[in-house]
Scaffold this active site. Structure first.
Site, PDB file in Angstrom:
ATOM      1  N   ASP A   1      -0.393  14.008   5.648  1.00  0.00           N
ATOM      2  CA  ASP A   1      -1.517  13.412   6.368  1.00  0.00           C
ATOM      3  C   ASP A   1      -1.084  12.116   7.027  1.00  0.00           C
ATOM      4  O   ASP A   1      -0.134  11.467   6.607  1.00  0.00           O
ATOM      5  CB  ASP A   1      -2.683  13.143   5.420  1.00  0.00           C
ATOM      6  CG  ASP A   1      -2.394  12.000   4.474  1.00  0.00           C
ATOM      7  OD1 ASP A   1      -1.383  12.075   3.746  1.00  0.00           O
ATOM      8  OD2 ASP A   1      -3.163  11.022   4.452  1.00  0.00           O
TER       9      ASP A   1
ATOM     10  N   GLU B   1      -4.089   4.000  12.634  1.00  0.00           N
ATOM     11  CA  GLU B   1      -4.524   4.814  11.506  1.00  0.00           C
ATOM     12  C   GLU B   1      -5.785   5.599  11.837  1.00  0.00           C
ATOM     13  O   GLU B   1      -6.633   5.845  10.969  1.00  0.00           O
ATOM     14  CB  GLU B   1      -4.724   3.938  10.272  1.00  0.00           C
ATOM     15  CG  GLU B   1      -3.427   3.313   9.782  1.00  0.00           C
ATOM     16  CD  GLU B   1      -3.608   2.383   8.594  1.00  0.00           C
ATOM     17  OE1 GLU B   1      -4.663   2.458   7.925  1.00  0.00           O
ATOM     18  OE2 GLU B   1      -2.702   1.575   8.343  1.00  0.00           O
ATOM     19  N   SER B   2      -5.922   5.983  13.106  1.00  0.00           N
ATOM     20  CA  SER B   2      -7.053   6.821  13.490  1.00  0.00           C
ATOM     21  C   SER B   2      -7.134   8.027  12.574  1.00  0.00           C
ATOM     22  O   SER B   2      -6.117   8.577  12.140  1.00  0.00           O
ATOM     23  CB  SER B   2      -6.903   7.277  14.945  1.00  0.00           C
ATOM     24  OG  SER B   2      -7.045   6.178  15.817  1.00  0.00           O
ATOM     25  N   GLN B   3      -8.351   8.456  12.314  1.00  0.00           N
ATOM     26  CA  GLN B   3      -8.609   9.441  11.268  1.00  0.00           C
ATOM     27  C   GLN B   3      -8.418  10.886  11.730  1.00  0.00           C
ATOM     28  O   GLN B   3      -8.202  11.168  12.911  1.00  0.00           O
ATOM     29  CB  GLN B   3     -10.036   9.257  10.762  1.00  0.00           C
ATOM     30  CG  GLN B   3     -10.260   7.919  10.088  1.00  0.00           C
ATOM     31  CD  GLN B   3      -9.486   7.796   8.795  1.00  0.00           C
ATOM     32  OE1 GLN B   3      -9.831   8.396   7.781  1.00  0.00           O
ATOM     33  NE2 GLN B   3      -8.426   7.015   8.818  1.00  0.00           N
TER      34      GLN B   3
ATOM     35  N   HIS C   1       0.821  -1.204   0.000  1.00  0.00           N
ATOM     36  CA  HIS C   1       0.000   0.000   0.000  1.00  0.00           C
ATOM     37  C   HIS C   1       0.857   1.257   0.000  1.00  0.00           C
ATOM     38  O   HIS C   1       0.547   2.230  -0.682  1.00  0.00           O
ATOM     39  CB  HIS C   1      -0.918  -0.007   1.230  1.00  0.00           C
ATOM     40  CG  HIS C   1      -1.813   1.186   1.333  1.00  0.00           C
ATOM     41  ND1 HIS C   1      -3.059   1.247   0.746  1.00  0.00           N
ATOM     42  CD2 HIS C   1      -1.645   2.378   1.961  1.00  0.00           C
ATOM     43  CE1 HIS C   1      -3.620   2.410   1.006  1.00  0.00           C
ATOM     44  NE2 HIS C   1      -2.781   3.117   1.743  1.00  0.00           N
TER      45      HIS C   1
ATOM     46  N   GLY D   1      -1.442   8.510  -9.132  1.00  0.00           N
ATOM     47  CA  GLY D   1      -2.109   7.222  -9.240  1.00  0.00           C
ATOM     48  C   GLY D   1      -2.089   6.477  -7.924  1.00  0.00           C
ATOM     49  O   GLY D   1      -1.542   6.940  -6.923  1.00  0.00           O
TER      50      GLY D   1
ATOM     51  N   GLU E   1      -8.115   7.683  -4.308  1.00  0.00           N
ATOM     52  CA  GLU E   1      -7.630   6.621  -3.427  1.00  0.00           C
ATOM     53  C   GLU E   1      -8.554   5.412  -3.483  1.00  0.00           C
ATOM     54  O   GLU E   1      -9.690   5.500  -3.949  1.00  0.00           O
ATOM     55  CB  GLU E   1      -7.545   7.119  -1.979  1.00  0.00           C
ATOM     56  CG  GLU E   1      -6.193   7.678  -1.592  1.00  0.00           C
ATOM     57  CD  GLU E   1      -5.180   6.587  -1.294  1.00  0.00           C
ATOM     58  OE1 GLU E   1      -5.491   5.403  -1.532  1.00  0.00           O
ATOM     59  OE2 GLU E   1      -4.081   6.910  -0.825  1.00  0.00           O
TER      60      GLU E   1
ATOM     61  N   SER F   1      -3.953  -1.137  -5.893  1.00  0.00           N
ATOM     62  CA  SER F   1      -4.379  -2.082  -4.863  1.00  0.00           C
ATOM     63  C   SER F   1      -4.374  -3.442  -5.537  1.00  0.00           C
ATOM     64  O   SER F   1      -5.246  -3.737  -6.354  1.00  0.00           O
ATOM     65  CB  SER F   1      -5.777  -1.719  -4.345  1.00  0.00           C
ATOM     66  OG  SER F   1      -6.233  -2.660  -3.388  1.00  0.00           O
TER      67      SER F   1
ATOM     68  N   HIS G   1     -10.207   2.225  -0.996  1.00  0.00           N
ATOM     69  CA  HIS G   1     -10.449   1.787   0.383  1.00  0.00           C
ATOM     70  C   HIS G   1     -11.296   0.519   0.325  1.00  0.00           C
ATOM     71  O   HIS G   1     -12.425   0.475   0.815  1.00  0.00           O
ATOM     72  CB  HIS G   1     -11.147   2.888   1.183  1.00  0.00           C
ATOM     73  CG  HIS G   1     -10.523   3.114   2.519  1.00  0.00           C
ATOM     74  ND1 HIS G   1     -11.221   3.130   3.695  1.00  0.00           N
ATOM     75  CD2 HIS G   1      -9.236   3.326   2.878  1.00  0.00           C
ATOM     76  CE1 HIS G   1     -10.404   3.355   4.716  1.00  0.00           C
ATOM     77  NE2 HIS G   1      -9.200   3.478   4.244  1.00  0.00           N
TER      78      HIS G   1
ATOM     79  N   ASP H   1      -5.280  13.770   1.770  1.00  0.00           N
ATOM     80  CA  ASP H   1      -4.212  13.743   0.774  1.00  0.00           C
ATOM     81  C   ASP H   1      -4.072  15.106   0.105  1.00  0.00           C
ATOM     82  O   ASP H   1      -2.959  15.585  -0.138  1.00  0.00           O
ATOM     83  CB  ASP H   1      -4.504  12.681  -0.289  1.00  0.00           C
ATOM     84  CG  ASP H   1      -4.059  11.294   0.123  1.00  0.00           C
ATOM     85  OD1 ASP H   1      -3.134  11.191   0.945  1.00  0.00           O
ATOM     86  OD2 ASP H   1      -4.648  10.313  -0.365  1.00  0.00           O
TER      87      ASP H   1
END
Length: 955
Positions: free
Chosen positions: A474, A516-518, A227, A743, A288, A746, A290, A312
Site C-alpha cells: 500500500d 500520501e494521497s489515499q 513512523h 505492532g 495502526e 507512535s 493516526h 495494510d
C-alpha cells in the site's frame, strides 16, 4: 454555450427536519451561545460545465437530490431568503484539497448522459437565525462549521475552480557536502533528521562526489522517519548500566521467536501479522495509529487512518479481504468548557465527534463491520488525541507469504490519484503539536474517498485470484517513496514520475513522490499479465497506470520528463541510517504506602464509577457503526436485554459456509502506567486475554498486537518506562504462550499548550485475536436465570493504585495491579474448558471498577439481580475492607454464573484453581452486597445502576 460555473443548492423540505441542523444547534449551546434560535443547512454543488436548464434539472432531480425529502435550486439562494437571517456561511474545501465527492458526481453525471462537465465541487451552506456577536459567529464557524486545515468560507464572487499553475521542471540540488557539524543542524531540522543521520548523509554524498537532490533527501526523510523505520525501538539503549541493542528484537520479537508457534505464518515482516485459520485460509491483523492528523482534522484524519489500515491488510501477502474493523480512541474530557481550551487546539468534543464520524463513515461505506473497540479519557490527551484503527482480513494460505517481484516486472499504480494532501505526513507524525499545528500542517492531512477504496478492494481480490501480480503493497506513510522504495530494495526500480495520474496540475516531482494521497496501491505486474489487469480494472472503473519497472541495478532511479531527479543506492537508503544511541533511566514508582480512606457511601461510589468516562456506556458510538454488514458477526459489542451491557469480546464468522470463527478483544489502561509501566503492560495483556476467555475461547491459538503511543521518548525516564513495558510484553507473552505477530508505535505524542509541553500518558493498546472452532460454543456476560449460583474465579489482592475507585476518591492506592501469570493462566485454562463443556451460563472479566462494576453490568444486561457475600471472595492478600474487595482491579479474575443443575460438575472441573461461590442470581432486580461483617454494605436497584451507566454519553 459559454462554459460557466453552475451553483446548485439542495435542502430538506420544510417540515421534515434535518438532523444536521439539530446537531449544529446543540453544538452552539455547548459553546455557551444562547442567542442563536435556529440553524438551516443545505448542500451546495458547483459544476464547471456547459449545461442547459433542462440538463441541470435532470442532474439535480436524478442525482443530487432525493425528490421525496429534498428540494433543489440552481438559479439562486433559497434557504436564506428570510428577513431574520443573521448570517449565511458557505463552506467548501480549500484549493488543492481533494474533494472526495467530485469523482462520484462526475461519474453520476456521465451515467445520466449529461455533459460535458469538467469539474465538480461540493460544500455546505449554514444559515444562522437569531442574535450573536461577530466574535461568537467566528467561534461557531471555527469550532463547528469548518476546519481551516481543509476548508474555508466562500467569499463573494470567489472562483471555486481556480486555475492550477502548470509545473515547470527545475531539478533542485541541496548543497550539504561542504557543511560542517554546526551548519548541518539546520538542514537536519528542516528534513526531520537526527544530527548523526544528517552527518551520515553528508558523508555519503561526499563519497559519491555530488550534492543530493531534494527528492533524494525527501526519500531519506520518509524512509528513515520514526513512523516508517521505528528507529527508537531499533536504537542502542543504555539503561542502568545494561545495553539493549534493538529493544523490539530483544523483547517482543524474541518472545515470539522462542514460542515458535507453527500456526504463525508471517510475523513482523509484512504489513500485518498472519496466522493460520483452518489450514486452507489464513487471517491477518493490523492496528495502526493516526494521531496527529486527527488532532488537526478529526474527520479526515481518522477516516484515512481506517482507510490506511484496510490497505495494510490488502497489502499483506498477496492481499487479504477485510472482514472486520476495530477502533480505540483516547480523548480529553468532552465536557471541558470552551473557555478552558487553548488557542490552536480543537475542543475535545469536536475531536471526539469528528473522529467517530470519520472512522464510522469510512468503514460503513466500505461495507466492513466494526465490532470491537474502546474509549479512554484523560485530560493529557488534550491537543494530542490517539486514534487506533484495526482491520482483520482473510486470504487463502497460498497468498499469505509476501511476494517477490522479478527484474522486468512493471510498477503499477492502482486506485486513487495523487495530490498535495498528505505531504510530509510521516514526518508530521513525529513532530510535536502546538498552537500553530492547525495552520501549519494543512498538507499533512489526507482526504479519503471510501468509494474508490471499495472498488479497489473488489478489483484486487479478483486480480489476486487470477495471479495477475507478483507482489503488492500500500501507499501509506511516505507515499510512493516508501512503497516503491521498499519493494525495490532487493532488485532496483525505475519510476517515471510524470506518468503518475494527478488530481490537479502543478505538482512538482518531489510532491508527487512523497504525497500520501489515499486509496493507492503498488503492484509488481509481469508484462504478460498487464493487459488482463487493465481490462479488469476498466470493468470495475479503477484507474490503473504503469509508472515504471523493476530493474537489476539495486538503485532507486526517478525521472521526470526524461530527466533524472533522483538516483540512489538502495543499500544506503535502507541500511545506511546510523543506529541511535539513547539513554534510559528506570522510573521510580509513584505509589504511596497506604490506601485512601473508604468512601462514605459505597452505593454513591459505584454509581459515580459506572458514570465515569472510562466505564460508562459507549452506546452512542457503537450504534453508529455497522456491525452486521457481511452477515458474519456473532458476538456484538452490546449484549443482553434491552440496551444491553458491554460485551467482553466480539466474534465473527469470516467464512459464511463455516462455523469456525474469530474472537477479537483489546486491553488498555493508562492509569496503571502512571505508577509502573511494567505492570501496566502486563495488566493490559491479561485484560485482553481475560476477555477472550470470558466469551469461551481458549488460549490455544491467540495472537497479540502491540501499539505503543508514548510522549517524549527521548527523555530518559519516559524511555525507561517504554523499556519496562516492552520487557513486560516479552515476559507475559512467554508466560501465557501467546505470541505477538505485529505492532506499531507512535513515540512523540505531546503538545505545547500555553507554552508548556504536555505529554500523553504512557499508552499501550494490546489487541488479541483467537481462532475458535465454533461460534455456537461462545457465551455472553448478561445474567440468564434466577437462583443460579455466582462464582468468583481468581484471587483479589489489595491493589487499588490506578483504579477507577481511587480516581473517584481523588487519591491513589498502595499498589498497582500485578499479574501472577501462573495463577491467571491456570484460571483461564480451567474456565475456558468449563465454558466449552456448557458449565457456564454467563461470564464477565473484572477490569475497571473491579467486582462491583462487573456485578452491576451483568445484572442490568440481564435485567436480573445479584446477591454477593464479600466474605466468600477469594483473597490473595488479607483484606479487611469491603471497598477494597469491591473495587480492587486485580488481574486474572472473572465473575461467573453457573447453571444450578450443573454446579457440581463446575466445581469438579475448577478444582485446583482459585474459585469460590460468592452469591446467586435473583429476581429482585437489585444488587445486594453483604460485607465482611455480615451486614449489607451495598444495596442498589439495577435500573438505577443502568441509568448511571448510560447517562454520561447519552447524546
Amino acid at each position: 454555450m459559454k462554459r460557466m460555473t453552475h451553483r446548485i443548492e439542495v435542502a430538506i423540505k420544510e417540515g421534515l427536519g434535518d438532523p444536521r441542523e439539530d446537531a449544529i444547534l446543540g453544538g452552539i449551546r455547548d459553546l455557551g451561545i444562547d442567542g442563536i434560535s435556529s440553524v438551516r443547512v443545505a448542500d451546495v454543488y458547483w459544476l464547471e460545465a456547459e449545461l442547459s436548464t433542462e440538463q441541470l434539472d435532470r442532474v439535480c432531480g436524478h442525482l443530487l437530490s432525493d425528490p421525496v425529502a429534498q428540494t433543489f435550486r440552481h438559479d439562486g439562494y433559497h434557504i436564506c431568503d428570510t428577513s431574520d437571517c443573521l448570517r449565511a456561511l458557505e463552506v467548501t474545501y480549500n484549493s488543492g484539497v481533494s474533494d472526495p465527492l467530485e469523482a462520484t458526481i462526475l461519474k453520476g453525471i456521465q451515467d445520466l448522459g449529461v455533459g460535458p462537465v469538467v469539474r465538480a465541487r461540493n460544500g455546505v451552506l449554514y444559515v444562522l437565525h437569531g442574535e450573536a456577536t461577530d466574535a461568537q459567529i467566528r467561534l461557531i464557524t471555527e469550532m463547528l462549521l469548518l476546519n481551516p486545515v481543509v476548508q474555508h468560507v466562500v467569499t463573494m464572487n470567489e472562483d471555486v475552480f481556480p486555475q492550477e499553475p502548470q509545473y515547470q521542471l527545475t531539478v533542485r540540488h541541496v548543497p550539504i557536502t561542504h557543511l560542517d557539524e554546526a551548519d548541518l543542524l539546520s538542514e537536519a531540522r528542516e528534513f526531520g533528521f537526527f544530527p548523526s543521520e544528517m552527518k551520515a548523509i553528508r558523508d555519503h554524498y561526499r563519497s559519491v562526489g555530488r550534492e543530493p537532490t531534494d527528492a533524494e533527501l525527501e526519500t531519506l526523510a520518509q524512509t528513515w522517519s520514526e513512523h516508517c523505520v521505528h528507529k527508537t525501538f531499533k536504537g542502542r539503549i543504555t539503561m542502568d548500566g545494561e545495553v539493549i541493542d534493538n529493544l523490539l528484537k530483544s523483547t517482543i520479537m524474541r518472545a515470539t521467536e522462542r514460542l515458535n508457534k507453527p500456526w504463525c505464518l508471517s510475523v513482523f515482516r509484512d504489513n500485518a501479522g498472519v496466522i493460520d485459520f483452518d489450514g486452507e485460509n489464513a487471517v491477518c491483523f493490523k492496528v495502526e495509529t493516526h494521531n496527529h492528523p486527527s488532532a488537526v482534522e478529526p474527520y479526515g484524519g481518522a477516516a484515512t487512518g481506517l482507510g490506511g489500515v484496510v490497505r495494510d491488510v490488502l497489502g499483506t501477502g498477496l492481499g487479504a479481504r477485510p472482514v472486520l474493523n476495530t477502533d480505540v480512541f483516547c480523548f480529553a474530557s468532552p465536557f471541558r468548557s470552551a473557555g478552558d481550551v487553548p488557542a490552536g487546539v480543537l475542543h475535545p468534543r469536536r475531536v471526539f465527534k469528528g473522529v467517530r464520524a470519520g472512522v464510522a463513515d469510512y468503514g460503513n461505506r466500505l461495507g466492513i463491520p466494526t465490532i470491537n473497540g474502546a474509549l479512554r479519557f484523560d485530560d493529557r490527551y488534550l491537543g494530542n488525541p490517539l486514534v487506533f484503527c484495526g482491520t482483520v482480513g482473510i486470504m487463502p494460505t497460498w497468498a499469505a507469504p509476501q511476494g517477490m517481484q522479478q527484474t522486468g516486472d512493471l510498477v503499477v499504480l492502482i486506485g486513487g490519484r495523487t495530490g498535495r494532501d498528505g505531504i510530509h505526513g510521516v514526518t508530521f507524525a513525529s513532530e510535536r503539536l502546538d498552537e500553530n499545528s492547525v495552520a501549519s500542517s494543512r498538507s499533512a492531512v489526507q482526504i479519503g474517498n471510501p468509494i474508490v477504496e471499495k472498488r479497489l478492494i473488489d478489483v484486487l481480490m479478483q486480480a489476486r485470484d487470477r495471479h495477475l501480480y507478483r507482489r503488492i503493497t500500500d501507499c501509506g506513510g511516505g507515499g510512493l517513496s516508501s512503497a516503491v522504495g521498499e519493494m525495490g530494495e532487493e532488485t532496483g526500480v525505475r519510476v517515471y514520475l510524470d506518468r503518475v495520474p494527478l488530481k490537479y496540475a502543478g505538482l512538482s516531482y518531489d510532491e508527487i513522490w512523497i504525497s500520501e494521497s489515499q486509496e493507492r496501491m503498488i503492484l509488481a505486474v509481469p508484462p504478460e499479465c498487464l493487459e488482463e489487469l487493465l481490462e479488469l480494472c476498466r470493468a470495475e472503473d479503477v484507474e490503473t497506470t504503469v509508472i515504471g519497472e523493476f530493474s537489476d541495478t539495486h538503485r532507486l532511479e526517478l525521472l521526470y520528463d526524461g530527466e533524472v531527479v533522483a538516483d540512489m543506492d538502495m543499500a544506503f537508503l535502507h541500511n545506511g541510517r546510523p543506529q541511535l544511541e539513547l539513554e534510559a533511566r528506570c522510573p521510580g514508582s509513584g505509589s504511596p504506602a497506604c490506601n485512601p480512606e473508604p468512601a462514605e457511601s459505597l452505593v454513591d461510589a459505584l454509581l459515580a464509577i459506572l458514570g465515569s468516562l472510562n466505564v460508562c456506556s459507549k452506546e452512542w458510538v457503537i450504534r453508529q457503526y455497522d456491525h452486521e454488514v457481511q452477515g458474519g458477526s456473532g458476538l456484538k459489542p452490546l449484549v443482553g436485554d434491552g440496551r444491553g451491557g458491554p460485551g467482553d469480546a466480539a466474534a465473527i464468522r469470516p467464512l459464511l459456509d463455516s462455523d469456525k470463527g474469530l474472537v477479537v478483544s483489546c486491553g488498555i489502561n493508562t492509569l496503571y502506567g502512571d505508577v509502573d509501566a511494567y505492570w501496566m503492560a502486563a495488566s493490559v495483556i491479561d485484560e485482553a486475554l481475560r476477555q477472550i476467555v470470558s466469551v469461551g475461547a481458549t488460549l490455544d491459538r491467540v495472537a497479540l498486537l502491540d501499539n505503543f503511543c508514548w510522549g517524549k521518548a527521548d527523555e530518559p525516564e519516559s524511555l525507561g518506562a517504554l523499556v519496562r513495558a516492552c520487557q513486560a510484553c516479552h515476559d507475559m507473552s512467554l508466560a501465557f504462550g501467546t505470541p505477538f505477530i505485529s505492532g506499531k508505535d507512535s513515540l512523540n505524542n505531546f503538545a505545547l499548550i500555553r507554552g508548556r509541553a504536555v505529554a500523553i500518558p504512557h499508552t499501550l493498546l494490546v489487541s488479541a485475536i483467537a481462532v475458535v472452532d465454533s461460534l455456537e460454543e461462545l457465551i455472553t456476560m448478561d445474567l440468564k436465570v434466577a437462583d443460579d449460583p455466582v462464582y468468583v474465579v481468581g484471587n483479589t489482592h489489595d491493589e487499588l493504585a490506578g483504579s477507577e475507585y481511587c480516581q473517584y476518591l481523588g487519591s491513589q492506592g498502595r499498589q498497582v495491579p500485578q499479574v501472577r501469570a501462573g495463577e491467571s493462566l491456570a484460571c483461564m485454562t480451567a474456565l475456558s474448558k468449563a465454558i466449552r463443556c456448557g458449565l457456564v451460563a454467563a461470564c464477565h472479566d473484572m477490569s475497571e471498577g473491579g467486582l462491583a462494576v462487573a456485578a452491576a453490568e451483568m445484572a442490568f444486561a440481564g435485567r436480573l439481580g445479584m446477591s454477593i457475600a464479600l466474605r466468600n471472595v477469594p483473597q490473595g492478600d488479607r483484606i479487611a475492607r469491603d471497598d477494597v474487595l469491591l473495587f480492587s482491579e486485580s488481574n486474572g479474575r472473572f465473575l461467573v454464573e453457573v447453571p444450578a443443575q450443573r454446579e457440581a460438575e463446575f466445581q469438579s472441573m475448577m478444582s485446583g484453581v482459585v474459585c469460590s461461590r460468592v452469591g446467586r442470581v435473583s429476581e429482585t432486580t437489585r444488587l445486594t452486597v453483604t460485607g465482611l461483617d455480615g451486614r449489607v454494605t451495598l444495596d442498589a436497584g439495577v435500573e438505577a445502576l443502568r441509568d448511571a451507566w448510560t447517562r454520561t454519553l447519552d447524546w
